[in-house]
Design a protein around this motif. Structure first.
Motif, PDB file in Angstrom:
ATOM      1  N   LEU A   1       0.864  -1.186   0.000  1.00 43.87           N
ATOM      2  CA  LEU A   1       0.000   0.000   0.000  1.00 43.87           C
ATOM      3  C   LEU A   1       0.894   1.227   0.000  1.00 43.87           C
ATOM      4  O   LEU A   1       2.026   1.168   0.477  1.00 43.87           O
ATOM      5  N   PRO A   2       0.397   2.365  -0.515  1.00 47.65           N
ATOM      6  CA  PRO A   2       1.223   3.575  -0.495  1.00 47.65           C
ATOM      7  C   PRO A   2       1.700   3.918   0.919  1.00 47.65           C
ATOM      8  O   PRO A   2       2.783   4.425   1.104  1.00 47.65           O
ATOM      9  N   ASP A   3       0.867   3.616   1.931  1.00 48.89           N
ATOM     10  CA  ASP A   3       1.274   3.903   3.310  1.00 48.89           C
ATOM     11  C   ASP A   3       1.705   2.614   4.028  1.00 48.89           C
ATOM     12  O   ASP A   3       1.362   2.369   5.178  1.00 48.89           O
ATOM     13  N   TRP A   4       2.483   1.791   3.307  1.00 48.58           N
ATOM     14  CA  TRP A   4       2.899   0.496   3.857  1.00 48.58           C
ATOM     15  C   TRP A   4       3.562   0.663   5.219  1.00 48.58           C
ATOM     16  O   TRP A   4       3.386  -0.166   6.107  1.00 48.58           O
ATOM     17  N   TYR A   5       4.302   1.769   5.406  1.00 51.59           N
ATOM     18  CA  TYR A   5       5.062   1.924   6.652  1.00 51.59           C
ATOM     19  C   TYR A   5       4.113   2.160   7.831  1.00 51.59           C
ATOM     20  O   TYR A   5       4.328   1.633   8.924  1.00 51.59           O
ATOM     21  N   ALA A   6       3.051   2.950   7.566  1.00 49.52           N
ATOM     22  CA  ALA A   6       2.063   3.187   8.623  1.00 49.52           C
ATOM     23  C   ALA A   6       1.429   1.848   9.031  1.00 49.52           C
ATOM     24  O   ALA A   6       1.235   1.566  10.210  1.00 49.52           O
ATOM     25  N   THR A   7       1.145   1.013   8.030  1.00 50.23           N
ATOM     26  CA  THR A   7       0.566  -0.305   8.323  1.00 50.23           C
ATOM     27  C   THR A   7       1.568  -1.143   9.115  1.00 50.23           C
ATOM     28  O   THR A   7       1.225  -1.785  10.119  1.00 50.23           O
ATOM     29  N   TYR A   8       2.819  -1.105   8.679  1.00 48.80           N
ATOM     30  CA  TYR A   8       3.872  -1.886   9.353  1.00 48.80           C
ATOM     31  C   TYR A   8       3.953  -1.486  10.826  1.00 48.80           C
ATOM     32  O   TYR A   8       4.066  -2.337  11.707  1.00 48.80           O
ATOM     33  N   ARG A   9       3.866  -0.169  11.078  1.00 45.86           N
ATOM     34  CA  ARG A   9       4.011   0.333  12.456  1.00 45.86           C
ATOM     35  C   ARG A   9       2.872  -0.115  13.366  1.00 45.86           C
ATOM     36  O   ARG A   9       3.028  -0.133  14.579  1.00 45.86           O
ATOM     37  N   THR A  10       1.720  -0.450  12.752  1.00 42.81           N
ATOM     38  CA  THR A  10       0.604  -0.894  13.598  1.00 42.81           C
ATOM     39  C   THR A  10       0.756  -2.361  14.022  1.00 42.81           C
ATOM     40  O   THR A  10       0.037  -2.831  14.893  1.00 42.81           O
ATOM     41  N   LEU A  11       1.684  -3.082  13.371  1.00 38.83           N
ATOM     42  CA  LEU A  11       1.845  -4.499  13.710  1.00 38.83           C
ATOM     43  C   LEU A  11       2.578  -4.634  15.046  1.00 38.83           C
ATOM     44  O   LEU A  11       3.403  -3.777  15.387  1.00 38.83           O
ATOM     45  N   ASP A  12       2.307  -5.701  15.745  1.00 43.18           N
ATOM     46  CA  ASP A  12       2.927  -5.931  17.054  1.00 43.18           C
ATOM     47  C   ASP A  12       4.446  -6.082  16.877  1.00 43.18           C
ATOM     48  O   ASP A  12       4.902  -6.989  16.157  1.00 43.18           O
ATOM     49  N   PRO A  13       5.250  -5.219  17.531  1.00 42.59           N
ATOM     50  CA  PRO A  13       6.704  -5.294  17.365  1.00 42.59           C
ATOM     51  C   PRO A  13       7.279  -6.675  17.702  1.00 42.59           C
ATOM     52  O   PRO A  13       8.321  -7.058  17.181  1.00 42.59           O
ATOM     53  N   ALA A  14       6.586  -7.407  18.568  1.00 44.61           N
ATOM     54  CA  ALA A  14       7.111  -8.723  18.964  1.00 44.61           C
ATOM     55  C   ALA A  14       6.946  -9.756  17.857  1.00 44.61           C
ATOM     56  O   ALA A  14       7.675 -10.749  17.808  1.00 44.61           O
ATOM     57  N   THR A  15       5.986  -9.543  16.969  1.00 44.94           N
ATOM     58  CA  THR A  15       5.723 -10.576  15.958  1.00 44.94           C
ATOM     59  C   THR A  15       5.861 -10.087  14.520  1.00 44.94           C
ATOM     60  O   THR A  15       5.855 -10.884  13.586  1.00 44.94           O
ATOM     61  N   ARG A  16       5.986  -8.766  14.331  1.00 48.87           N
ATOM     62  CA  ARG A  16       6.032  -8.282  12.950  1.00 48.87           C
ATOM     63  C   ARG A  16       7.368  -8.664  12.295  1.00 48.87           C
ATOM     64  O   ARG A  16       8.363  -8.923  12.996  1.00 48.87           O
ATOM     65  N   PRO A  17       7.403  -8.674  10.954  1.00 53.02           N
ATOM     66  CA  PRO A  17       8.647  -9.055  10.296  1.00 53.02           C
ATOM     67  C   PRO A  17       9.758  -8.046  10.579  1.00 53.02           C
ATOM     68  O   PRO A  17       9.526  -6.837  10.440  1.00 53.02           O
ATOM     69  N   PRO A  18      10.934  -8.507  10.999  1.00 53.10           N
ATOM     70  CA  PRO A  18      12.026  -7.558  11.217  1.00 53.10           C
ATOM     71  C   PRO A  18      12.398  -6.879   9.900  1.00 53.10           C
ATOM     72  O   PRO A  18      12.333  -7.506   8.832  1.00 53.10           O
ATOM     73  N   MET A  19      12.786  -5.613   9.999  1.00 50.23           N
ATOM     74  CA  MET A  19      13.109  -4.845   8.790  1.00 50.23           C
ATOM     75  C   MET A  19      14.494  -4.216   8.954  1.00 50.23           C
ATOM     76  O   MET A  19      14.804  -3.663  10.012  1.00 50.23           O
ATOM     77  N   ARG A  20      15.325  -4.308   7.927  1.00 52.89           N
ATOM     78  CA  ARG A  20      16.662  -3.706   7.968  1.00 52.89           C
ATOM     79  C   ARG A  20      16.940  -3.007   6.642  1.00 52.89           C
ATOM     80  O   ARG A  20      16.325  -3.324   5.612  1.00 52.89           O
ATOM     81  N   THR A  21      17.920  -2.093   6.675  1.00 52.24           N
ATOM     82  CA  THR A  21      18.262  -1.323   5.478  1.00 52.24           C
ATOM     83  C   THR A  21      19.441  -1.983   4.746  1.00 52.24           C
ATOM     84  O   THR A  21      20.438  -2.335   5.383  1.00 52.24           O
ATOM     85  N   TYR A  22      19.310  -2.100   3.437  1.00 53.74           N
ATOM     86  CA  TYR A  22      20.392  -2.677   2.615  1.00 53.74           C
ATOM     87  C   TYR A  22      20.575  -1.852   1.346  1.00 53.74           C
ATOM     88  O   TYR A  22      19.812  -0.912   1.068  1.00 53.74           O
ATOM     89  N   THR A  23      21.603  -2.185   0.600  1.00 51.88           N
ATOM     90  CA  THR A  23      21.878  -1.498  -0.660  1.00 51.88           C
ATOM     91  C   THR A  23      21.393  -2.360  -1.810  1.00 51.88           C
ATOM     92  O   THR A  23      21.682  -3.571  -1.832  1.00 51.88           O
ATOM     93  N   LEU A  24      20.689  -1.746  -2.730  1.00 52.20           N
ATOM     94  CA  LEU A  24      20.295  -2.491  -3.927  1.00 52.20           C
ATOM     95  C   LEU A  24      21.554  -2.545  -4.818  1.00 52.20           C
ATOM     96  O   LEU A  24      21.946  -1.545  -5.399  1.00 52.20           O
ATOM     97  N   ARG A  25      22.187  -3.687  -4.850  1.00 43.77           N
ATOM     98  CA  ARG A  25      23.491  -3.763  -5.507  1.00 43.77           C
ATOM     99  C   ARG A  25      23.375  -3.773  -7.028  1.00 43.77           C
ATOM    100  O   ARG A  25      24.116  -3.089  -7.709  1.00 43.77           O
ATOM    101  N   GLN A  26      22.455  -4.548  -7.536  1.00 45.85           N
ATOM    102  CA  GLN A  26      22.241  -4.555  -8.977  1.00 45.85           C
ATOM    103  C   GLN A  26      20.827  -5.005  -9.309  1.00 45.85           C
ATOM    104  O   GLN A  26      20.281  -5.867  -8.627  1.00 45.85           O
ATOM    105  N   LEU A  27      20.276  -4.381 -10.350  1.00 46.36           N
ATOM    106  CA  LEU A  27      18.922  -4.728 -10.774  1.00 46.36           C
ATOM    107  C   LEU A  27      18.962  -5.123 -12.246  1.00 46.36           C
ATOM    108  O   LEU A  27      19.516  -4.390 -13.070  1.00 46.36           O
ATOM    109  N   ARG A  28      18.427  -6.305 -12.559  1.00 37.67           N
ATOM    110  CA  ARG A  28      18.318  -6.748 -13.959  1.00 37.67           C
ATOM    111  C   ARG A  28      16.831  -6.965 -14.236  1.00 37.67           C
ATOM    112  O   ARG A  28      16.292  -8.039 -13.960  1.00 37.67           O
ATOM    113  N   VAL A  29      16.234  -5.883 -14.745  1.00 34.32           N
ATOM    114  CA  VAL A  29      14.779  -5.883 -14.910  1.00 34.32           C
ATOM    115  C   VAL A  29      14.336  -6.985 -15.862  1.00 34.32           C
ATOM    116  O   VAL A  29      13.386  -7.728 -15.579  1.00 34.32           O
ATOM    117  N   GLU A  30      15.050  -7.112 -16.979  1.00 32.61           N
ATOM    118  CA  GLU A  30      14.663  -8.116 -17.998  1.00 32.61           C
ATOM    119  C   GLU A  30      14.647  -9.523 -17.410  1.00 32.61           C
ATOM    120  O   GLU A  30      13.749 -10.308 -17.675  1.00 32.61           O
TER     121      GLU A  30
END
Ligand SMILES: Cc1cc2nc3c(=O)[nH]c(=O)nc-3n(C[C@H](O)[C@H](O)[C@H](O)COP(=O)(O)OP(=O)(O)OC[C@H]3O[C@@H](n4cnc5c(N)ncnc54)[C@H](O)[C@@H]3O)c2cc1C
Length: 318
Positions: A81-110
């Motif tokens: 959803l456009p406000d995915w983060y707001a939805t994520y924040r409503t989830l129980d911190p004890a059970t919601r999926p952990p989230m971390r920041t990474y670098t998109l190293r390479q994208l091959r769309v085709e």
């Protein structure tokens, strides 16, 4: 997603149309396709799936979020959803999926493939633990730029001026994926600048082959030589190994240190200083020490340096 939405998105992608009302970032469902070991501490995980055709990247240090399976071990299902983060924040911190920041190293769309390179630092964090044990077919979600969005969604800091003579890159293993991408980006320039790159890794065996031209000097520095603490080699590189502009420095004004337990160290460059553009990323305390030295002692213009704390020793990074 409904059938109608899928068809509309497909038609829009085929027509190459991008719309301003599409969100800049969206949630992508992907599965692990294969794993490539770059070094003992760094693994490239190649993710795939039809969703990837709708992804976009704007720079070699493009950051994304990775959502991992929660304590129940099930694949994350955060709604796109456009406000995915707001939805994520409503989830129980004890059970919601952990989230971390990474670098998109390479994208091959085709090929519908996207690469993310994970530092395997043990079982202390959900990201490293997942990346260590993940098997082909295991699913995660990525929050990444949306190809259908017409504007610039941001999420990257590598914005060098067109004209520059020197680049200095200082990175630890978490920022090496972005820094190697930057080397590749510079290689595509007709007249690449001189580059000094210093990559701190855990051990000598962690260096891996790179394709950089004669304009780049890449020094791999390992912590196991001398058994030094995390960040020590980056600091040493800034103080003793890198060549900095010496003439015409402005009067040095020591920058105020940041309380790293409360604030993220995140300062980004907007220009070069006497031809030099500096990009430093890695463990926050090390990056702050380098900032103190470059700006406070050497008088480099703060506006020519990106100082980015990618993680903090002893602190979870969600
Ligand atoms: C813009 C950006 C881009 C990034 N790109 C990448 C990337 O491409 N690849 C990558 O591997 N990381 C990258 N990182 C760093 C990554 O987000 C952190 O290392 C994150 O903490 C890993 O999560 P975790 O679940 O493994 O550990 P957490 O749960 O966050 O932390 C658990 C413990 O592990 C420690 N820890 C975290 N990272 C490390 C590490 N690397 N070495 C040793 N101890 C650590 C923490 O201090 C804490 O004590 C990036 C960070 C940012 C901000």
């Amino acid at each position: 997603m409904s059938f109608a939405t899928t068809v509309t998105a497909g038609l829009r992608a085929l027509a190459g149309q991008a719309r301003p009302d599409e969100p800049g970032y969206r949630v992508f469902n992907v599965a692990l396709k294969r794993r490539i070991t770059l070094s003992p501490c760094l693994s490239r995980l190649v993710f795939g799936g039809p969703d990837v055709a709708r992804m976009r990247t704007l720079a070699p240090d493009q950051r994304i979020k990775v959502l991992f399976p929660g304590p129940d071990g099930l694949a994350p299902t955060v709604p796109d959803l456009p406000d995915w983060y707001a939805t994520y924040r409503t989830l129980d911190p004890a059970t919601r999926p952990p989230m971390r920041t990474y670098t998109l190293r390479q994208l091959r769309v085709e090929a519908e493939e996207v690469d993310v390179e994970f530092v395997l630092h043990g079982e202390t964090g959900p990201a490293s633990a997942w990346a260590t044990h993940a098997r082909v077919g295991d699913r995660v979600q990525l929050v990444a730029p949306n190809r259908a969005h017409a504007g610039d969604p941001g999420g990257y800091e590598w914005k060098p001026p067109q004209v520059l003579s020197d680049v200095v890159l200082i990175a630890d293993e978490t920022a090496v994926p972005a820094a190697v991408g930057i080397l590749e980006d510079l290689a595509s320039r007709r007249d690449p600048p001189r580059v000094q790159a210093f990559f701190e890794m855990p051990a000598a065996e962690d260096r891996f082959p790179l394709t950089a031209g004669p304009w780049a000097s890449v020094e791999w520095l390992s912590r196991d030589e001398g058994r030094v603490a995390h960040g020590a080699r980056m600091i040493e590189a800034a103080r003793e190994r890198a060549r900095w502009p010496t003439e015409g420095a402005a009067k040095a004004r020591p920058p105020k240190d940041i309380d790293l337990d409360r604030t993220l160290l995140w300062e980004t460059a907007s220009r070069a200083d006497r031809g030099t553009y500096t990009w430093v990323a890695g463990e926050s305390a090390a990056v702050m020490a380098i900032r103190r030295h470059l700006v406070g002692e050497r008088g480099l213009d703060k506006r020519s340096c990106s100082f980015m704390g990618y993680w903090r020793h002893g602190k979870r990074n969600d």
